[in-house]
Every structure is written in structure tokens, then in C-alpha cells.
Enzyme design. Structure first.
Site, PDB file in Angstrom:
ATOM      1  N   ARG A 125      -6.567   0.718  17.465  1.00  0.00           N
ATOM      2  CA  ARG A 125      -7.401   0.456  16.124  1.00  0.00           C
ATOM      3  C   ARG A 125      -7.989  -0.998  16.201  1.00  0.00           C
ATOM      4  O   ARG A 125      -8.802  -0.465  16.893  1.00  0.00           O
ATOM      5  CB  ARG A 125      -5.947   0.731  15.090  1.00  0.00           C
ATOM      6  CG  ARG A 125      -6.630   1.680  14.029  1.00  0.00           C
ATOM      7  CD  ARG A 125      -5.731   1.839  12.814  1.00  0.00           C
ATOM      8  NE  ARG A 125      -5.160   0.235  12.008  1.00  0.00           N
ATOM      9  CZ  ARG A 125      -4.244   0.043  11.946  1.00  0.00           C
ATOM     10  NH1 ARG A 125      -3.790   1.025  10.783  1.00  0.00           N
ATOM     11  NH2 ARG A 125      -4.092  -0.740  11.060  1.00  0.00           N
ATOM     12  N   LYS A 149       0.692  -1.249  -0.078  1.00  0.00           N
ATOM     13  CA  LYS A 149       0.055   0.242  -0.429  1.00  0.00           C
ATOM     14  C   LYS A 149       0.680   1.032  -0.090  1.00  0.00           C
ATOM     15  O   LYS A 149       0.129   2.196  -0.325  1.00  0.00           O
ATOM     16  CB  LYS A 149      -1.466  -0.332   1.673  1.00  0.00           C
ATOM     17  CG  LYS A 149      -0.506   0.342   2.067  1.00  0.00           C
ATOM     18  CD  LYS A 149      -1.669   0.128   3.425  1.00  0.00           C
ATOM     19  CE  LYS A 149       0.214   0.801   5.176  1.00  0.00           C
ATOM     20  NZ  LYS A 149      -1.213   0.045   6.508  1.00  0.00           N
TER      21      LYS A 149
HETATM   22  C1  LIG Z   1       0.111  -0.931   6.903  1.00  0.00           C
HETATM   23  C2  LIG Z   1      -0.179  -1.806   7.386  1.00  0.00           C
HETATM   24  C3  LIG Z   1       1.232  -2.729   8.137  1.00  0.00           C
HETATM   25  C4  LIG Z   1       2.251  -2.572   7.940  1.00  0.00           C
HETATM   26  O1  LIG Z   1       3.163  -1.135   8.196  1.00  0.00           O
HETATM   27  P1  LIG Z   1       4.204  -0.659   8.111  1.00  0.00           P
HETATM   28  O2  LIG Z   1       4.662  -0.243   9.031  1.00  0.00           O
HETATM   29  O3  LIG Z   1       4.109  -0.469   6.537  1.00  0.00           O
HETATM   30  O4  LIG Z   1       4.834  -1.785   8.398  1.00  0.00           O
HETATM   31  C5  LIG Z   1       0.483  -4.187   8.311  1.00  0.00           C
HETATM   32  N1  LIG Z   1      -0.582  -4.425   9.158  1.00  0.00           N
HETATM   33  C6  LIG Z   1      -1.738  -3.743   9.050  1.00  0.00           C
HETATM   34  C7  LIG Z   1      -2.533  -3.789   9.827  1.00  0.00           C
HETATM   35  C8  LIG Z   1      -1.502  -2.500   8.084  1.00  0.00           C
HETATM   36  O5  LIG Z   1      -2.373  -1.776   8.585  1.00  0.00           O
END
Ligand SMILES: *Cc1c(COP(=O)(O)O)cnc(C)c1O
Length: 360
Positions: free
Chosen positions: A134, A39
Site C-alpha cells: 500500500r 476512522k
Molecule cells: C487505519 C489505519 C491504521 C489503524 O489500523 P487498525 O487496524 O484499525 O489499528 C493505522 N495506520 C494507517 C495508515 C491506517 O490507515
């Protein structure tokens, strides 16, 4: 040859590939498989291919449209949806994702129906909120009740494991203690369903430091990694010397360069975003304007000039204002300046339709 277009983000695929191999190898040695989270660069097609060929176990995104594009582009690895699905998109989630994260029984029930209608078995990971506030079930009891229902009453879902996410909203640190809480909750779920869970997904880049220093409990066997793979660094995690931190480069063109006062002249109100700003009066200084702005990158603090002596002063939606008085070379109209980017900078710039992307 086609003329180079500005502004653009250049992505060094060789460096990114190195980051993926190097970090996945460290994780593998610690018994941790990796979901490669795409993403952060809007699942750009060339990078999707690279992730598909890399030693990540699956491709993950919090945006279902990105997973749909990955499926359309022929990505072979399993696709993981890491934002809890909307109730209204349960069918799309069942169609495009192989695995997804969950914190709501209504969504799980809808997903079960949708998967059944598609003749699919969809794997689910139940999220436990360990205090970051969250997504996630709150408390072991709620998690166990959901696990029991998935296991016993939702035949088109496979209870794949449990997971947690820390750091993103509440800034809560992922620690060995938090991981032990997840393991304990997993144990309670396993006792209730009478079998061992395959996956304990401990978190994101926030967890990587525990893989490096060997403090992550062994039962945690899965991480969802985005930022650390892309950026080659992460706050609180020492990777110095073996990861590339310059995978992404922004290049933007100077459209004006001249000496002007450093303090605005006239009666001050608010800027173009309605904010009251302060300006330091340093006397007349040489300044440069770049043809790129906040519509492309969000916040000017996410642009880090590679030229010494160049300072980002601010930005409006389509312009970036630099102080170039102390630059090591004379900056003129038509010059192109390079910037390192933060994760947020990459996220915005790769999503801007006005910013070209080059891979090399
Ligand atoms: C974006 C996201 C990640 C990845 O996070 P990073 O800090 O980019 O490694 C992992 N788990 C969830 C649920 C996320 O939304």
C-alpha cells in the site's frame, strides 16, 4: 422520555474508555505512544471527546473531513492525518492536521508551500513500504532521499519520523524482522540528516501482539491503533480477560416473523446485487425479517446475533433475513434483536444516516 429509535448502534463509553486506558498503559510500559485512530467509527463526536480525554497522544484518521470536524469540535490533542494527502488537498491537510504520513515528494512540496502560506510548521512521517504494497517509499534509498529534501529544502515541514504500515492490503504480518528493517532505514535517514528521528511509527493493531509479548524492538516508539481499541480484540493477539469486546451493540426490529420454506420457490436467477446464490433446503423454518440492510452494514456476515439459535441467512439493501427456528425464545414482529459487530460492521453502521446512535 424520547422513544427509542431502531435500528440503532449503542456504544458503551465506559467500556471503550477502559479499553483505551488499559491498552495505552501496556503500550506506555513498552515505551510506545499511541495515536488513537477514529476512522472506524466515523469520528462520532461523543467518542472524539472520549479519545481526547484518554491517554492517547494524538487523534488520527484517514479522512481529512473527520479531522476538520474534530478541530471544529474543540479536540485539544494533535490531529494526525494517516492517509497520504491528495495533492489537491495539500492546503486543507496543512490547515486541519498537525502531523501527516507521506510517500510522495510532490505532495510534500505542496504541503510545504501550504504550511508556509498558513504560517504553520507541519510535522511529517515518511512511510516505508516493507512489502504490504500500500503506501510507502520503496527502498531505503528513496526514503533517505525524501528525508534529505524535507530536512534541507522544505522549511515549513518538520521531519518528525518514519513509519510503515503492514497487513492492510498485502496481509503481510508485522514482525520483529520487519520492524528491524524500519529501524535500519531510519538509521540510514538519521545518518544522512545528521540527527536522531523522534518517531518510529511501527504500524497499527497488527503490531499490538509484539507489545504484549515483548518482542517489538525498543526503537519502535509509536503505533496508530484503531480496531484493537474499539473491538477489544485483534486477530493473533491475546487480550483475553482485560479488554471489553462488546463496546458496540446493534439493535434492529423484527418486521415479519413466520414459517416459510427455506429454499426459494421458482426459477432462480440472480439476487438484488446481481450475484448467483445458493440456498440450503432445510424444509419449512421459522424466519424473521429485520428493518436494516446492506445499505447500513455492508455485509450480513458482520452481524453476530447475541441470541443463541438465531442465524443470519442473508440481506438485501434494506432487509436482513434470519432463521429463528431454533431461537431460545419465540421471535415475533416488533421484537428487537441484538448483535455484536465486526470492525467492518461498526465502520458501516456508524456511517449510515438511517441508523441512530446512542451512547451510554
Ligand atoms: C487505519 C489505519 C491504521 C489503524 O489500523 P487498525 O487496524 O484499525 O489499528 C493505522 N495506520 C494507517 C495508515 C491506517 O490507515
Amino acid at each position: 422520555m424520547e422513544q427509542t429509535v431502531y435500528p440503532h448502534v449503542e456504544i458503551d463509553l465506559g467500556k471503550l474508555e477502559h479499553n483505551l486506558s488499559a491498552l495505552c498503559e501496556r503500550c506506555r510500559a513498552a515505551g510506545v505512544s499511541v495515536a488513537g485512530v477514529v476512522k472506524g467509527f466515523n469520528a462520532l463526536p461523543e467518542l472524539l471527546q472520549l479519545y481526547d480525554a484518554a491517554p492517547v497522544e494524538s487523534i488520527a484518521s484517514s479522512r481529512l473531513d473527520q479531522l476538520r470536524r474534530a478541530a471544529g469540535a474543540g479536540v485539544k490533542k494533535p490531529l494526525m492525518y494517516i492517509r497520504v494527502p491528495m495533492l489537491s488537498e495539500a492546503e486543507e491537510a496543512a490547515r486541519w492536521a498537525d502531523v501527516s504520513l507521506h510517500s510522495d515528494l510532490a505532495v510534500l512540496r505542496a504541503l510545504n508551500r501550504a504550511a508556509g502560506a498558513l504560517g504553520k510548521r507541519h510535522r511529517v512521517i515518511l512511510m516505508l513500504d516493507l512489502g504490504d504494497l500500500r503506501e510507502g517509499f520503496w527502498g531505503t534509498q528513496e526514503l533517505v532521499a525524501a528525508a534529505l529534501e524535507v530536512e534541507r529544502a522544505l522549511p515549513h515541514l518538520e521531519l518528525y519520523g518514519v513509519g510503515t504500515n503492514l497487513g492492510c492490503y498485502g496481509s503481510v504480518r508485522a514482525t520483529p524482522e520487519k520492524m528491524e528493517q524500519l529501524i535500519a532505514a531510519a538509521g540510514a535517514a538519521e545518518a544522512a540528516i545528521g540527527r536522531r528521528l523522534e518517531v518510529l511509527s511501527g504500524g497499527s493493531s497488527n503490531n499490538a501482539y509484539m507489545v504484549m509479548d515483548g518482542t517489538q524492538p525498543r526503537r519502535i516508539n509509536h503505533l496508530r491503533l484503531g480496531e484493537i481499541l474499539m473491538m477489544g480484540k485483534f486477530w493473533g493477539c491475546d487480550l483475553s480477560g482485560w479488554m471489553h469486546t462488546d463496546v458496540f451493540t446493534l439493535r434492529a426490529e423484527v418486521i415479519e416473523a413466520r414459517t416459510k420454506p427455506s429454499h426459494p420457490v421458482g426459477e432462480l436467477t440472480v439476487d438484488c446485487f446481481g450475484r448467483r446464490q445458493t440456498y440450503q433446503d432445510r424444509g419449512p423454518r421459522r424466519r424473521a425479517l429485520l428493518a436494516v440492510g446492506r445499505a447500513d452494514f455492508g455485509s450480513p456476515c458482520d452481524l453476530l446475533p447475541r441470541d443463541r439459535g438465531v442465524e443470519v441467512l442473508g440481506a438485501s439493501s434494506d432487509h436482513t433475513i434470519l432463521d429463528v427456528e431454533d431461537a431460545g425464545r419465540p421471535i415475533r414482529t416488533g421484537d428487537v434483536l441484538e448483535f455484536d459487530l465486526t470492525y467492518a460492521g461498526v465502520l458501516f453502521l456508524t456511517g449510515s444516516p438511517s441508523v441512530k446512535r446512542y451512547c451510554r
